[in-house]
Design a protein around this motif. Structure first.
Motif, short mmCIF file in Angstrom:
data_model
loop_
_atom_site.label_atom_id
_atom_site.label_comp_id
_atom_site.label_asym_id
_atom_site.label_seq_id
_atom_site.Cartn_x
_atom_site.Cartn_y
_atom_site.Cartn_z
N TRP A 438 33.24 -37.79 75.54
CA TRP A 438 32.95 -36.70 76.08
C TRP A 438 34.06 -36.32 77.36
O TRP A 438 34.20 -35.15 77.79
N ASP A 470 39.44 -24.12 72.19
CA ASP A 470 38.99 -25.34 71.51
C ASP A 470 37.57 -25.44 71.62
O ASP A 470 36.65 -26.07 70.91
N TYR A 471 37.05 -25.00 73.02
CA TYR A 471 35.57 -25.68 73.25
C TYR A 471 34.62 -24.38 73.68
O TYR A 471 33.38 -24.55 74.08
N ASP A 472 35.03 -23.13 73.84
CA ASP A 472 34.40 -22.07 74.27
C ASP A 472 32.81 -22.15 73.74
O ASP A 472 32.78 -22.14 72.65
N GLY A 473 31.81 -21.83 74.92
CA GLY A 473 30.53 -22.03 74.46
C GLY A 473 29.86 -23.47 74.33
O GLY A 473 28.63 -23.41 74.35
N LYS A 474 30.58 -24.43 74.02
CA LYS A 474 30.21 -25.68 74.02
C LYS A 474 29.71 -26.40 75.37
O LYS A 474 30.20 -26.12 76.22
N ASP A 475 28.51 -27.05 75.04
CA ASP A 475 28.02 -27.74 76.44
C ASP A 475 28.95 -28.97 76.71
O ASP A 475 28.55 -30.29 76.07
N LEU A 476 29.64 -29.05 77.60
CA LEU A 476 30.67 -30.26 77.78
C LEU A 476 29.92 -31.21 78.85
O LEU A 476 30.44 -32.13 79.43
N SER A 478 26.28 -32.13 78.42
CA SER A 478 24.88 -33.01 77.90
C SER A 478 25.14 -34.49 77.56
O SER A 478 24.31 -35.22 77.32
N ASP A 479 26.32 -34.67 77.13
CA ASP A 479 26.66 -36.18 76.70
C ASP A 479 27.46 -36.77 77.82
O ASP A 479 27.66 -37.79 77.43
N TRP A 506 31.60 -21.31 81.33
CA TRP A 506 32.44 -20.81 80.42
C TRP A 506 32.67 -19.37 81.04
O TRP A 506 33.92 -18.90 81.08
#
Length: 821
Positions: A438, A470-476, A478-479, A506
């Motif tokens: 992560w 690469d990561y738009d919208g992903k929850d960076l 939570s993990d 974002w």
């Protein structure tokens, strides 16, 4: 004496660069703008009524009867404004550079007050919408009151119908309103419990109930078959938090602890029983559970000492002895005579030995309640050694070990190392092989931010664009760290979690990308220009930097950077070179001033040159009041000198500029010499600042009459210093020899070594050093500190050592003054 009238924000209304952003005043201006563009006088009056109401609310958080009459008169036209305000659609979540973190909540509180005074049921749906909004409800208690006051009698079924759509916090609000109206019965609670089992609304139901009044309801809920373990823990935590003396209730808790297979609930109850009544059976159960599974939540010192008495030769006691041996201080905070915070210890004085000691401890005691503290201190040792990959690894591990009571500091220091101590070069060379997966996007994003801080706007924009792609919208997040990193078994800071969970990460990064592209274009245009055109384009670049305070902000903080710097252990570190360099990279005012200083005013058009000089003066003055952390970068003495220098140059070279009178007010602010006000009135009697100068002179005469000769020094500067252990192995050999020379003697003195001025305060026989402060006068010629040795707050200390960056004082003759031996 009061000197608020000298604050620049009061009188620099015509500044070339805005002084700052205040959410409330900004919205007043926005409403005023709307008033100018509306098509009817009535609509303009509605906006005016809202502005009047806001001014009332800012004062007493009440709305006067006169203002209420205006609102009622324009009620139909006020409603659209109120609906928009209640939605907070136009207001961003708090950010890490906000002048007032609570503006977001204050703004919503204002519109809630409008809804309450209007009592118009057309606003009901806007209020009820918050019960299912993913954002935290800013004021849940206030929302319940407003709904109760507006919802017509007999329409409570509308609230019950909303339960299926509500989230946990919304459910609690709904129940609060229903209870106010006497519409909550035991049968209904049982029915809702059955219907909502396994759904988030049940958490709201549990949190709504009162631990004492609703004891039987909560215990009945717990005993329902099939209740998720997370909800069982929530009930146990609620009931264990109420140390009721009722024997029957305590027996129920004991029975749960004996029968449950969930060690988290068991330990929660047993800690209560041990702490409140010294229950030996509970202590035995708690000790065995902790040794087998580790401690799932923070162990209270009273409970831990009780366990030590029961098991003086056990694993817990042996671990404590080894912990104390590595750190060199008492295990329990209250047992340290000076009560110093956990930033001290021989492990930090000799981090290489500290690393060896903490690795050995963690190998021998991986389930000890202090394992998280040990992992944290191990990470700090690696941090002091500059081994940042290992520091990051162990800060992460600290959130997953021990009794989880250091999660806040460990998470914050992980990000602190990324954001403060690792530059773009360090991030590019970081060995990420040992880090969790992560962390990869965190490092990539921080690298992009560091490129912006380096002035590499094109490269920074490219890096941001790749990251977003690469990561738009992903929850960076939570993990990133375990939910129970703060040791409570589940996220419990609020029903919905904390504000960070709803930070617009974002959208913020996309805005940052747009800013980077804009600065890249302006930078390119300035580089390609020459002569007056170059100066104009450099000014445009500097002004753009000045206007965008979040260009260099690392949004991984999600609005919590300033809070962590204050509440975390950063403040105990004192000054260090990383913090000084960080402010120069992070602060948009410093970044803008770097560009303003590059402008050749001699080659610029007169207007641009005057604006540049004024912007320099204003930028330095803004830095003075930006915040305490600026002291890591520069003293207010030097910042004020630079502001005065730029303002004087403007007066000398461009006396006919419309900014000349403003420049004179800046000079007055930081010299405290009324002759500048008199000169302003003499040279610019018709200027827009003449009236303000007259007002300041009148106030000054009154204050001078009351001051008994006291002269206010607006640039007196407390120097940032770093406390050090005189016994530390990290000190230079020459400094250690100097300290030994004065051991056991009463001594106060300084020594220059490398980039530092060391200040030693040593007590003689029978004395104790207790306190000291360091500051310079406005002219930078005095270093003064005060100690008291008659009484002790730092008992047993014979020497106090600090160091101050020599660059803060080396440009001036230093006169050393000593008080209070």
């Amino acid at each position: 004496m009061k000197h608020q009238y000298r604050k620049l924000a009061v009188w620099l209304a015509a500044a070339v660069i805005p002084l700052g952003i205040c959410a409330d005043s900004g919205l007043i201006r926005e409403n005023a703008a709307k008033a100018q563009s509306v098509s009817s006088q009535d609509e303009a009056e509605a906006v005016s009524a809202i502005s009047r109401a806001r001014l009332d609310y800012q004062g007493e958080q009440m709305i006067s009867q006169a203002t209420l009459a205006l609102l009622k008169k324009q009620q139909d036209r006020v409603l659209p404004l109120a609906r928009e305000g209640l939605s907070l659609a136009a207001v961003s979540m708090p950010d890490g550079n906000s002048p007032d973190y609570w503006n977001y909540w204050n703004e919503w509180g204002f519109w809630l007050k409008i809804a309450q005074v209007l009592r118009d049921d057309r606003l009901l749906d806007d209020l009820l919408a918050w019960t299912k909004d993913p954002r935290p409800i800013p004021l849940p208690f206030g929302l319940a009151i407003a709904i109760d006051e507006i919802l017509p009698a007999g329409q409570e079924q509308k609230l019950i119908a909303l339960m299926d759509q509500a989230d946990a916090e919304g459910m609690a609000v709904i129940l609060d309103v229903l209870e106010r109206r006497g519409k909550v019965t035991a049968d209904q609670l049982a029915d809702w419990t059955q219907r909502l089992r396994g759904r988030p609304q049940l958490a709201g139901l549990i949190d709504h109930l009162d631990a004492e009044k609703d004891w039987s309801t909560l215990t009945g809920m717990y005993e329902h078959a099939g209740l998720p373990v997370e909800m069982q823990r929530r009930i146990v935590r609620k009931l264990s938090g109420y140390p009721n003396s009722d024997k029957k209730q305590r027996e129920w808790l004991r029975h749960v602890a004996e029968k449950t297979r969930d060690h988290v609930s068991e330990q929660q109850i047993d800690m209560l029983l041990v702490r409140v009544s010294g229950d030996r059976e509970a202590a035995k159960r708690l000790y065995e559970s902790g040794m087998a599974h580790g401690f799932a939540l923070p162990v209270h010192g009273t409970v831990e000492k009780f366990l030590l008495k029961l098991y003086p030769d056990g694993h817990l006691a042996k671990g404590i002895k080894q912990y104390e041996a590595v750190r060199g201080r008492a295990y329990f905070f209250e047992d340290n005579e000076d009560r110093w915070y956990n930033s001290e210890g021989k492990d930090f004085d000799n981090p290489k030995q500290g690393v060896e000691g903490w690795l050995a401890f963690l190998k021998a005691y991986p389930l000890h309640p202090a394992a998280d503290d040990a992992a944290y201190r191990l990470a700090r040792c690696y941090q002091l050694l500059g081994q940042y990959d290992q520091a990051l690894y162990w800060f992460d591990q600290a959130t997953r070990m021990g009794d989880h009571d250091i999660g806040y500091d460990a998470e914050g220091l992980f990000l602190y190392v990324l954001d403060v101590e690792l530059t773009s070069k360090g991030l590019a060379g970081l060995d990420t092989g040992s880090l969790p997966a992560w962390a990869k996007p965190w490092i990539e994003y921080t690298y992009a931010v560091e490129l912006l801080r380096d002035g590499e706007y094109a490269r920074g924009a490219d890096a941001l664009e790749r990251l977003i792609g690469d990561y738009d919208g992903k929850d960076l997040f939570s993990d990133a760290f375990p939910e129970d990193a703060n040791g409570w078994g589940d996220s419990h800071t609020s029903i919905k979690g904390d504000v960070q969970s709803y930070y617009p990460f974002w959208p913020a990064l996309k805005q940052q990308l747009a800013q980077a592209k804009q600065l890249s274009r302006l930078q390119r245009e300035a580089a390609q220009a020459s002569g007056p055109d170059k100066a104009a384009k450099q000014y445009a670049l500097a002004a753009a930097i000045y206007h965008q305070p979040l260009t260099y902000y690392n949004h991984l903080w999600r609005g919590e950077r300033q809070s962590f710097f204050w509440f975390g252990q950063i403040k105990y570190m004192g000054y260090n070179p990383s913090l000084g360099a960080y402010i120069a990279r992070f602060n948009h005012l410093v970044q803008a001033l770097k560009v303003f200083e590059q402008i050749d005013t001699a080659a610029a058009a007169p207007e641009v040159a005057a604006k540049t000089l004024f912007s320099r003066a204003l930028g330095y003055s803004k830095l003075i009041d930006y915040g305490d952390e600026v002291a890591f970068y520069e003293t207010r003495t030097h910042l004020g000198e630079q502001a005065i220098e730029a303002a004087k140059k403007l007066l000398e070279e461009y006396p006919q500029s419309s900014l000349a009178d403003d420049a004179m007010l800046i000079i007055y602010t930081y010299t405290d010499e009324p002759s500048w006000l008199e000169e302003l009135l003499k040279r610019y009697p018709e200027s827009d600042q003449a009236a303000k100068a007259k007002e300041l002179l009148a106030q000054r005469k009154q204050q001078d009459a009351e001051s008994n000769g006291y002269r206010y020094d607006p640039l007196r500067s407390y120097l940032s210093s770093q406390p050090l252990n005189p016994d530390s192995d990290q000190l230079p050999a020459a400094v250690k020899a100097w300290i030994r020379q004065h051991d056991g003697q009463e001594y106060h003195g300084t020594m220059e070594e490398g980039d530092w001025l060391y200040v030693l305060v040593a007590a003689g026989d029978g004395q104790k050093v207790t306190a000291h402060s360091v500051y310079t006068d406005a002219d930078g010629t005095h270093l003064d500190y005060t100690i008291q040795s008659a009484s002790s707050q730092i008992a047993g200390k014979r020497q106090r050592l600090i160091r101050i960056p020599l660059r803060f004082i080396q440009a001036n003759h230093l006169e050393f003054v000593c008080n209070g031996a």
